[in-house]
Design a protein around this motif. Sequence first.
Motif, PDB file in Angstrom:
ATOM      1  N   UNK A   4     -22.848 -13.188  -1.794  1.00 31.15           N
ATOM      2  CA  UNK A   4     -23.275 -13.712  -2.503  1.00 31.15           C
ATOM      3  C   UNK A   4     -24.695 -12.968  -2.982  1.00 31.15           C
ATOM      4  N   UNK A   5     -25.027 -11.905  -2.352  1.00 30.59           N
ATOM      5  CA  UNK A   5     -25.959 -10.914  -2.688  1.00 30.59           C
ATOM      6  C   UNK A   5     -25.844  -9.540  -3.241  1.00 30.59           C
ATOM      7  N   UNK A   6     -24.785  -9.613  -3.012  1.00 30.60           N
ATOM      8  CA  UNK A   6     -23.640  -8.255  -3.376  1.00 30.60           C
ATOM      9  C   UNK A   6     -24.087  -6.584  -2.762  1.00 30.60           C
ATOM     10  N   UNK A   7     -24.896  -7.050  -1.712  1.00 28.18           N
ATOM     11  CA  UNK A   7     -25.485  -5.890  -1.118  1.00 28.18           C
ATOM     12  C   UNK A   7     -24.448  -4.868  -0.181  1.00 28.18           C
ATOM     13  N   UNK A   8     -23.624  -5.439  -0.255  1.00 23.56           N
ATOM     14  CA  UNK A   8     -22.226  -4.922   1.294  1.00 23.56           C
ATOM     15  C   UNK A   8     -21.456  -4.565   0.539  1.00 23.56           C
ATOM     16  N   UNK A   9     -20.920  -3.167   0.558  1.00 27.12           N
ATOM     17  CA  UNK A   9     -19.420  -2.451   0.337  1.00 27.12           C
ATOM     18  C   UNK A   9     -18.191  -3.450   0.662  1.00 27.12           C
TER      19      UNK A   9
END
Length: 436
Positions: free
Chosen positions: A247-252
């Motif tokens: 959801x947050x797309x802060x992890x590759x």
Amino acid sequence: MRRIRAAVTGAVTLSLLLTATACGGGAEDGGGQATKTLTYWASNQGSSLEVDKKVLQPELEEFERRTGIKVKLEVIPWSDLLNRILTATTSGQGPDVLNIGNTWSASLQATGALLPWDAKNFDAIGGKDRFVDSALGSTGAPGQDPAAVPLYSMAYALYYNKQMFKDAGIAKPPTTWDEVIAAGKKLSKDGKWGIGVEGSNLSNNIHQVFVLGKQHGADFFTADGKADFTSDGAVAAVKQYVDLMATHKIVAPGNAEYAQNQSLSDFAKDRTGMVLWQTPSQTFASQGMAEDEWGVVPAPVPAGKPGTGTATNSMVAGINLAVFKNTKNLDGALKFVKFMTSDEEQTALNKTYGSVPPVKTAQQDPAFSGPSLAVIRDTLASSAAALPQVPEESQFETVVGTAVKELFADAAAGRPVTTESVRAKLDKAQQQMPKK
């Protein structure tokens, strides 16, 4: 060299414990007398098995010089360690002494293969009261004599890349999950990412969702030890963790396949701005990252400051030493455990390994008062909780850890991760647990 030696030392300790199990203890000579030999299984803590051997061998030679007891070392990678131990417990052919991950203590205790640490055995190594309570809390099931002795203590903290934070205009490191997400979004651009995870590392997955479960008021097991993976709190914890990617797309997305500390390499190479880890300073250094390039703060909580209950921010991590009950050289095994938990060895090994001694007197050494280790020490003292000390803990790591791995794979592939899909994965995991 200092950090490599420490990492290797940690591996050797684990190896010693496991080796004892595999070999069934020191061999006997024709006269029925135990030989002056111990077998020790160590886990792989350094950059390679060979590095571990080079680091640990001087310690084992010092023990032989003092006692006349030779130690045969085998270093075992973490990917094989638990299976090797379980095979040894069923076959009866194990080492004399071995390292175990402290979360496995109750599971391995239930096999009956490990030596119980009753008052007599603790007295042989200097007494139970030498060890800090948080470390003793992960040595076996409540109400039973411990199945192992603490060797290295660790806790999770949030490590951040100072230059990446400066470049992104982030004034201070985050202390809450909302701040982690906000910082992560500022960092996630131009091929760089906010925070790293090890999506295919089952144990790491469990460590993270267990802590998040605490923050949501869930324990994954009921008070009487039954699996409880589908409670609202457990589902919310798993979804919150996977949502860092989904959801947050802060992890590759590629982190879904990480299982061998690749997230630490990404951090050290300025590809990721944050990572939640246990004592990674040695790995950072081996990757060429200077100590002043990174900072550390306590792992995040929902709001406020870390503490107990919903403010828990780490599991009690660490390595324990165990002895196989069928060792033919119990006296030698006890001497070895006493040596490894002596103030001198505890200070030297934990200093090198970047961990905190579970022995009270060794913990007071100035080497453990620096900012990084102070965060870990304080976390262990005030805001860390032991994973459930139940016989089924190792199965819990496997089935729930795999469920989280599969959810990360869904997120990486762009498939939706919903509350319903998380609950379905956890329900499937619960069905795989032993029935009580």
